[in-house]
Each structure stands twice: as C-alpha cells, then as structure tokens.
Design a protein around this motif. Structure first.
Motif, short mmCIF file in Angstrom:
data_model
loop_
_atom_site.label_atom_id
_atom_site.label_comp_id
_atom_site.label_asym_id
_atom_site.label_seq_id
_atom_site.Cartn_x
_atom_site.Cartn_y
_atom_site.Cartn_z
N GLN A 167 -23.36 21.83 53.42
CA GLN A 167 -22.64 23.04 53.81
C GLN A 167 -21.45 23.24 52.87
OE1 GLN A 167 -22.07 21.92 57.93
NE2 GLN A 167 -19.95 21.31 57.57
N TRP A 168 -20.57 24.20 53.19
CA TRP A 168 -19.52 24.60 52.26
C TRP A 168 -18.62 23.43 51.86
CZ3 TRP A 168 -14.17 24.60 52.41
CH2 TRP A 168 -13.53 25.32 51.38
N ASP A 169 -18.27 22.55 52.81
CA ASP A 169 -17.35 21.45 52.50
C ASP A 169 -18.06 20.27 51.82
OD1 ASP A 169 -18.76 20.26 54.56
OD2 ASP A 169 -17.03 20.01 55.90
N GLU A 170 -19.32 20.43 51.48
CA GLU A 170 -20.15 19.47 50.76
C GLU A 170 -20.61 18.29 51.61
OE1 GLU A 170 -18.61 18.43 46.92
OE2 GLU A 170 -18.66 20.52 46.23
N SER A 171 -20.34 18.31 52.91
CA SER A 171 -20.95 17.33 53.79
C SER A 171 -22.39 17.76 54.06
CB SER A 171 -20.18 17.21 55.09
OG SER A 171 -20.21 18.44 55.81
N THR A 172 -23.26 16.81 54.37
CA THR A 172 -24.60 17.20 54.76
C THR A 172 -24.55 17.82 56.15
OG1 THR A 172 -25.05 14.94 55.51
CG2 THR A 172 -25.82 15.54 53.32
N ALA A 187 -26.96 15.02 39.07
CA ALA A 187 -26.44 15.36 40.39
C ALA A 187 -25.04 14.76 40.54
CB ALA A 187 -27.37 14.83 41.47
N ARG A 188 -24.14 15.53 41.14
CA ARG A 188 -22.76 15.04 41.27
C ARG A 188 -22.50 14.53 42.69
NH1 ARG A 188 -19.61 18.58 43.98
NH2 ARG A 188 -20.42 20.71 44.28
N LYS A 189 -21.53 13.65 42.78
CA LYS A 189 -21.17 13.10 44.08
C LYS A 189 -20.35 14.13 44.86
CE LYS A 189 -23.16 9.18 43.26
NZ LYS A 189 -23.92 9.57 42.07
N PRO A 190 -20.54 14.23 46.17
CA PRO A 190 -19.77 15.19 46.98
C PRO A 190 -18.29 14.83 46.99
CG PRO A 190 -21.04 13.71 48.37
CD PRO A 190 -21.50 13.46 46.97
N LYS A 191 -17.48 15.81 47.35
CA LYS A 191 -16.02 15.64 47.29
C LYS A 191 -15.52 14.50 48.17
CE LYS A 191 -15.30 20.62 46.58
NZ LYS A 191 -14.83 21.87 47.20
N SER A 192 -16.05 14.39 49.37
CA SER A 192 -15.44 13.50 50.36
C SER A 192 -16.24 12.24 50.64
CB SER A 192 -15.25 14.27 51.67
OG SER A 192 -16.49 14.79 52.13
N VAL A 193 -17.36 12.03 49.92
CA VAL A 193 -18.20 10.87 50.19
C VAL A 193 -18.38 10.09 48.89
CG1 VAL A 193 -20.44 10.06 51.03
CG2 VAL A 193 -19.41 12.13 52.01
N ASP A 207 -28.88 7.76 51.46
CA ASP A 207 -29.96 8.27 52.29
C ASP A 207 -29.74 9.71 52.75
OD1 ASP A 207 -31.36 5.95 52.03
OD2 ASP A 207 -31.09 5.26 54.09
N HIS A 208 -28.51 10.19 52.71
CA HIS A 208 -28.21 11.57 53.12
C HIS A 208 -28.20 12.53 51.93
CE1 HIS A 208 -27.07 10.87 57.38
NE2 HIS A 208 -26.87 9.65 56.92
N TYR A 209 -27.75 12.05 50.77
CA TYR A 209 -27.60 12.92 49.59
C TYR A 209 -28.61 12.63 48.49
CZ TYR A 209 -22.95 14.39 51.27
OH TYR A 209 -21.90 14.91 51.99
N GLY A 210 -29.31 11.51 48.56
CA GLY A 210 -30.13 11.11 47.42
C GLY A 210 -29.24 10.75 46.26
#
Length: 474
Positions: A323-328, A413-419, A426-429
């Motif tokens: 979603q917008w905040d880059e969390s799954t 692929a880039r890492k999300p902001k908060s993770v 397992d959530h982002y690959g």
C-alpha cells in the motif's frame, strides 16, 4: 577447418557468464492434502489430459463422454468428464491414471477472482473522465490529468523510468475477464485474443477486472485524458477465461497460457488463482517458459501464509501487494514462493491525504456493465500487472529471456522504507519492484553482453587467423 578450443571456450565464457542464470524453482509440488481438498471442491468432474496423438476413434470407444474445454481441445486433447457421483468419478480417475493414452487426471476445480477485489466497493473518480486542456508551452510528461492520483506508479519508479523505455515491441497477454476498449484504451495496441468462456474470438470484458489490469500494464499515456499505464507502448492480447461473475475453469487457463505462448506473447499476466494445483496448468506454464515467455501471477488475497496457484508454481513470478506506506497489505498472501512486491492498494485508507482512497486507479467498466469510469481497485490482482508492465519495459530494452528478465526484476527490487531484511522476505520477496533500476540494469547488462560478444568474436577471429597461419606454414 578446426577452430582452436581456447577460442570456443572464450566465446562460451564471455557470452554466458553470470548473465545466464539458471531457472528458479518454487517447488510447487502439490501435497496430498491439496489434492484431497481439490477432490472435495469438485468431486464429480475430472479434467483429463490425453496424449496429443490420441485419435478421435480411440476417444470414441473409451466409454467416457469427453466435453471439450474449447475448440483447442481437438489439438491438445484436454477434456472435461462429468460423473453422477463422487464415487464414480474417483473410480474413473483411478482407471484413467493407468491408461497409457492419458497424461494427467485432475479434479476440474474452478478458479475465480480473489476476494476483496471489489467487495469493498470501487470508488469512481469522475474528474478523470474529462480530457485535460493541453498547454503546449507548459506541458508536463505525462499530461494525463489524474496521473497525480496514481501514487502506485510513483512507488515503482515512474515517470523516471520512461526516459529509458516504454515497452516498444513487447506483447503482454492478459488472462482474465477480457479487455474492453474503454475511452482511455481506445488508442491502445490490442492484438486478437480469444474467449475461452464462449469459445469464440470476441474477448471483450463483461466484468471490469481484466480491463483494469490491462490499464495498469499499458493504459494510453500522455494523451491528455484520464490516467497512465506502465508499458504504454506495449501491445495487449486479451484472453478471456473468467465469466461476468469472475469465475472459470483451470482447463481454460491452461489452454489460454498455451495460446499466448503460441501467438507471440512475451509476458503473461494472471491476476487470478485458487488454492488447488492442476497439472495441465503447471505443464502449460512450463511450455510457455520454454518458448521464452515470462509468466507473472498474483499471490492471492486471503491474508494468510499460503501463496495461491498458479503463482505458487515454478517459473512464475509471484507478486505480493503493498500500500502507499510500502507495508504489505492486510489481504496479501505470503510465503517462501513470493518473488517480489508491487502496489496493490488499500481503498479503506487515505494515507497520502489526497482525499481519495489509496487504491489502484484505472479506467474500466462500471459494475453492472453500465458504461465506464475511473475506479480504484485493490488486491494482489492489481499488484501483478505492475510487475508485468515493468517486465515489458525490460524486454523492450532488449533483455528477452524469461529467467534473465526475472533476475533483473529481483536484483533491482528495493527494500521498503520501514522494513529491513537481507535476501528474501516471505512478505516482500526480493523487495518492491523498481522500474527505473530494472531498466538501468537491463541496459547495462545488455551493453556488457554486446561487448562480451564482440570480444568473443574478436578472439574467435584471432583464433581463425592463427589457424590460417599454421596451415600456411605447413
């Protein structure tokens, strides 16, 4: 004339190198529990794949009434057989599996759109339907008036990536509910597809899901209307396997995959799925992969640690949703089979404060088939076409082997902001898909491969000269 072994070795080493990855394997072997669940889901109908060389005469005397999946069953010998009771079906399945004319026997489970796609209600944006006034002096790119609501395209590295590529020359097959030429797709490049529900060539959408997916991949862009799409110079092939109610058969999906591979598709997007494995689908994916097609599929919207089929199979890029905040998202499935994440949206929130729901915005049919509108959807169904679109950009840049395209996608692929995580999550690959980084790597790698081939050919030329000199001295 014999070419020196050293020259041949140099050619192989330089042109292959680390740029020629081996195929990734999800595993994808169905468990006995999954097979038992599939039998319970549709206990009286079997999906039987006979050998392609089985004659009509042989089928006519086998005591079963084979029902074609479509007209293509006469070629691939994939049929549906119905029985009165589960016991009859199970006895027949056991007998058919011993038959040398039979390649596989499965229960013909139905596939459908994932839950929560539209259940929370698509939200229309009427202002997007108005064509923008183009001021050529102050015109920005893209000039689509509602592009600023497409936070999801920014999340994957657009519009910066469009300076590097726009998907020219790539054909993307959309296996879904069909595709209709809504106003913002009027000028899109659509090639003839097929309707596996009605068994005819008219693959128009009668639901809205497939058209929305098509828009994310290749919506007409920079036309002073509506919204934008990722690989807007790519062509689309609509393959309708789901009805107006959003359901269909796995047999139709298997045939649609083969149709796409046989008719020039470079990328296949499947924003659909279910919990059960079906052998003809797995084999169709393998067939498409051998023919150079990259297959992308949605992970599923059950919000649990079990990736749906066909995303679960080997040789499929399985896509989770952010979603917008880059969390799954709350609905996105997870598991070791997840390859990458991309925006799927969440229309229950407005995290960016633009006064609109944080869904994925595209031009599609209105529910009930009464016209069209600009609607926000959410789901891994919306995430998958972001990755399919980026894959089309990479292929348009000259990287065409599916394993190599997938490697580019995952490596960039880039890492999300908060993770924070290393390697696979397992959530982002591998992380969130990044079009700009993928195109940069594709162009660098293609340049390196071209340089390597040039060096190899130069070495080969030197080897040939050496052979000629030796021969002349003799």
């Amino acid at each position: 004339m014999r070419i020196p072994a050293a020259a041949l070795f140099a050619l192989a080493a330089i042109t292959m190198g680390s740029w020629w990855p081996t195929s990734r394997n999800h595993g994808g072997v169905p468990s006995s529990e999954e097979l038992a669940e599939a039998a319970r889901a549709n206990p009286v109908t079997l999906l039987v794949d006979f050998r392609d060389d089985v004659s009509d005469a042989a089928l006519a005397v086998n005591s079963y009434l084979e029902e074609p999946i479509s007209r293509f069953s006469s070629n691939d010998r994939l049929y549906r057989i119905r029985f009165r009771t589960a016991e009859e079906a199970e006895a027949a399945a056991h007998k058919l599996r011993q038959d040398p004319m039979v390649e596989s026997v499965d229960h013909d489970v139905q596939v459908s759109l994932f839950p929560d796609e539209v259940a929370s209600g698509p939200v229309e944006s009427p202002e997007c339907a108005r064509e923008g006034k183009v001021d050529t002096a102050a015109r920005s790119f893209p000039d689509d008036p509602c592009f600023h609501y497409q936070w999801h395209l920014h999340q994957v590295g657009l519009p910066a990536a469009w300076k590097l590529g726009q998907g020219d020359g790539v054909l993307v097959a959309i296996i879904d509910t069909g595709v209709s030429r809504v106003p913002d797709l009027q000028a899109a490049r659509l090639v003839p597809g097929f309707n596996f529900v009605a068994d005819n060539e008219k693959a128009d959408d009668d639901h809205g899901h497939g058209t929305h997916v098509a828009g994310t991949i290749a919506q007409v862009t920079n036309n002073a209307r509506g919204v934008a799409g990722i690989a807007f110079r790519a062509a689309l092939m609509p393959l309708k396997v789901l009805s107006a109610q959003g359901s269909g058969s796995m047999g139709a999906i298997a045939q649609a995959i083969r149709f796409a591979a046989d008719h020039g598709a470079h990328v296949i997007n499947m924003s659909l799925g279910g919990p059960f494995p079906v052998t003809p689908v797995r084999r169709a994916i393998e067939y498409a992969h051998r023919k150079g097609v990259l297959v992308v599929a949605a992970a599923g919207n059950d919000g649990r640690g079990r990736v749906s089929y066909p995303a679960r199979y080997p040789n499929v890029v399985a896509v989770a949703a952010t979603q917008w905040d880059e969390s799954t998202t709350f609905y996105s499935n997870w598991g070791k089979e997840i390859d990458i994440a991309a925006p799927g949206g969440n229309i229950r929130v407005d995290q960016n404060g633009d006064g609109k729901p944080d869904g994925i915005l595209q031009n599609t049919l209105l529910p009930g088939g009464k016209g069209d509108g600009y609607l926000w959807f959410m789901g891994t169904s919306m995430a998958a076409p972001h990755v399919a679109g980026i894959a089309a950009l990479v292929m348009g840049a000259g990287v065409t082997r599916p394993d190599v395209v997938e490697k580019v996608l995952l490596d960039t692929a880039r890492k999300p902001k908060s993770v924070a995580f290393d390697g696979h999550d397992d959530h982002y690959g591998a992380g969130i898909a990044d079009a700009q980084a993928a195109l940069n790597k594709a162009q660098r790698s293609r340049g390196a491969a071209t340089l390597g081939l040039g060096v190899a050919l130069a070495l080969l030329g030197l080897g040939l000269i050496a052979v000629a000199l030796v021969s002349r001295r003799r």
